[in-house]
Design a protein around this motif. Structure first.
Motif, mmCIF file in Angstrom:
data_model
loop_
_atom_site.group_PDB
_atom_site.id
_atom_site.type_symbol
_atom_site.label_atom_id
_atom_site.label_comp_id
_atom_site.label_asym_id
_atom_site.label_seq_id
_atom_site.Cartn_x
_atom_site.Cartn_y
_atom_site.Cartn_z
ATOM 1 N N GLN A 91 0.770 -1.160 -0.165
ATOM 2 C CA GLN A 91 0.000 -0.139 -0.064
ATOM 3 C C GLN A 91 0.882 1.268 -0.103
ATOM 4 O O GLN A 91 0.672 2.329 -0.676
ATOM 5 C CB GLN A 91 -0.859 0.077 1.282
ATOM 6 N N TYR A 92 2.035 1.537 1.051
ATOM 7 C CA TYR A 92 2.628 2.367 0.994
ATOM 8 C C TYR A 92 3.810 2.828 -0.132
ATOM 9 O O TYR A 92 3.868 3.891 -0.538
ATOM 10 C CB TYR A 92 3.522 2.688 2.485
ATOM 11 N N ASN A 93 4.066 1.687 -0.379
ATOM 12 C CA ASN A 93 5.484 1.765 -1.498
ATOM 13 C C ASN A 93 4.947 1.469 -2.900
ATOM 14 O O ASN A 93 5.652 1.746 -3.724
ATOM 15 C CB ASN A 93 6.528 0.713 -1.075
ATOM 16 N N GLY A 94 3.619 1.429 -2.986
ATOM 17 C CA GLY A 94 3.031 1.521 -4.414
ATOM 18 C C GLY A 94 3.597 0.378 -5.068
ATOM 19 O O GLY A 94 3.753 0.337 -6.447
ATOM 20 N N ILE A 95 3.811 -0.973 -4.290
ATOM 21 C CA ILE A 95 4.200 -2.049 -5.343
ATOM 22 C C ILE A 95 3.216 -2.963 -5.546
ATOM 23 O O ILE A 95 1.985 -3.143 -5.183
ATOM 24 C CB ILE A 95 4.962 -2.778 -4.009
ATOM 25 N N GLU A 96 3.224 -3.418 -6.972
ATOM 26 C CA GLU A 96 2.013 -4.103 -7.609
ATOM 27 C C GLU A 96 2.272 -5.511 -6.810
ATOM 28 O O GLU A 96 3.094 -6.223 -6.447
ATOM 29 C CB GLU A 96 2.389 -4.439 -8.976
#
Ligand code: C2E
Ligand code: MG
Ligand code: MG
Length: 331
Positions: A321-326
């Motif tokens: 969620q925070y690091n914008g990882i898929e």
């Protein structure tokens, strides 16, 4: 007793602490003898409280004091088998880069749940673990679990800069500490650079060989951070020489950001940065606290505003969620 006493030409000044417990005796001799035993032990408890108030005074026994002693005893008994009964667990709280809002590290925090006592706060059970010497094996359990968890995250594609583990002064001054830590890193196959140890100012100031231990940790490649910074008495000149990496500003300063509070926080941030330390703010709960700290260029933050401490699995979700990882990038 306020007059000094002469002993072999030396003058000794004493102080007196008195504990008082009262009750009514009855006709029954057997009952009375038990009552007297209780009275003496309660007077002893009251004396302990008189001493705790600085001594040279008196104190009456109260039900609160007796409750405290009984709770202390019960906690101690239950703590003795807690590790074997698997009653400890670890939760992790994210540390967020205030510049880009990425989760860059986590702090491992110990939890204790007991069948009889329910969940007990670390503020209550950690000092007891220290008192009965169990902080050494329990501390190793925390280190081993946190290192193993960090290795698991890495293998799953969750890349954090550090996992921070709190270390008590009793662990820090144990002569086997550095060697034990080395063994744990080998056993869990975690690179030393991913581990950060949190110690308080008191730990560093009060332990004779602390500087040597800090150097040994630096040689090992482990990072060190000063926890609850600002609540101890370390001087600037002392701080400057310490082989440490990070300062964590105590949450009492963050929750008190009035005009004076801001000056203190600013001073710590600037001083820390000038000394080339990373500066972290603990206990961020409100948007305006975050805004202020960001403005002052504090490096990282931790607090309920981002997340409470959570299980290892939940850290993976927060990371996505925070690091914008898929999601599919993670194994
Ligand atoms: P600490 O190392 O300063 O950890 C931060 C504490 O602040 C944690 O409490 C955390 O849950 C709490 N906290 C974090 N963000 C906020 C916030 O926004 N608001 C408020 N009010 N609190 C926040 P916790 O987990 O109860 O731990 C308390 C203390 O117990 C720790 O303080 C640490 O000194 C000690 N501790 C915890 N785990 C360990 C451990 O494994 N070993 C040792 N030696 N001590 C530990
Ligand atoms: Mg800490
Ligand atoms: Mg702290």
């Amino acid at each position: 007793m306020s007059y000094p006493i002469q002993v072999r030409n030396k003058e000794l000044s004493l102080s007196v602490s008195i504990g008082i417990s009262t009750n009514v005796l009855c006709e029954d001799i057997e009952f009375n003898s038990k009552l007297i035993e209780t009275l003496i032990s309660q007077a002893d408890t009251a004396m302990y409280h008189a001493k705790k108030q600085g001594g040279n005074t008196f104190c009456f026994n109260t039900p609160d004091q007796n409750f405290e002693i009984e709770r202390h005893y019960q906690l101690e008994q239950e703590l003795k088998g807690a590790l074997e009964r698997n009653e400890f667990s670890i939760v992790y709280q994210p540390l967020v880069n205030l510049g880009n809002k990425n989760i860059v590290a986590v702090e491992a925090l110990l939890r204790w749940h007991n069948k009889e006592l329910g969940t007990v706060s670390p503020f209550e059970f950690i000092p007891l673990l220290e008192e009965i010497g169990l902080i050494i094996p329990v501390g190793k359990y925390v280190l081993r679990s946190a290192c193993a968890q960090m290795k698991n995250w890495q293998e799953a594609g969750v890349f954090l800069e550090r996992v921070a583990v709190n270390v008590s002064p009793i662990q820090f001054k144990n002569p086997h500490f550095v060697k034990d830590l080395q063994d744990i890193l080998e056993e869990t196959q975690l690179e030393a650079a991913y581990l950060e140890l949190e110690v308080t100012e008191g730990t560093i100031l009060n332990i004779k060989d602390s500087f040597k231990t800090l150097l040994a940790l630096q040689n090992l490649g482990v990072k060190v951070s000063i926890d609850d910074f600002g609540t101890g008495y370390s001087s600037l000149s002392y701080l400057k020489q310490l082989p440490i990496d990070t300062l964590k500003i105590d949450k009492s300063f963050i929750s008190d950001l009035d005009a004076d509070g801001k000056i203190i926080v600013n001073t710590i941030i600037n001083m820390g940065k000038n000394l080339k330390f990373k500066v972290i703010a603990e206990g961020i709960e409100l948007e305006e606290q975050l805004k202020y700290l960001k403005q002052q260029k504090c490096n990282e933050g931790q607090g309920y505003f981002f997340s409470k401490p959570v299980s290892g699995n939940m850290i993976t979700d927060l990371y996505i969620q925070y690091n914008g990882i898929e999601q599919h990038v993670l194994k």
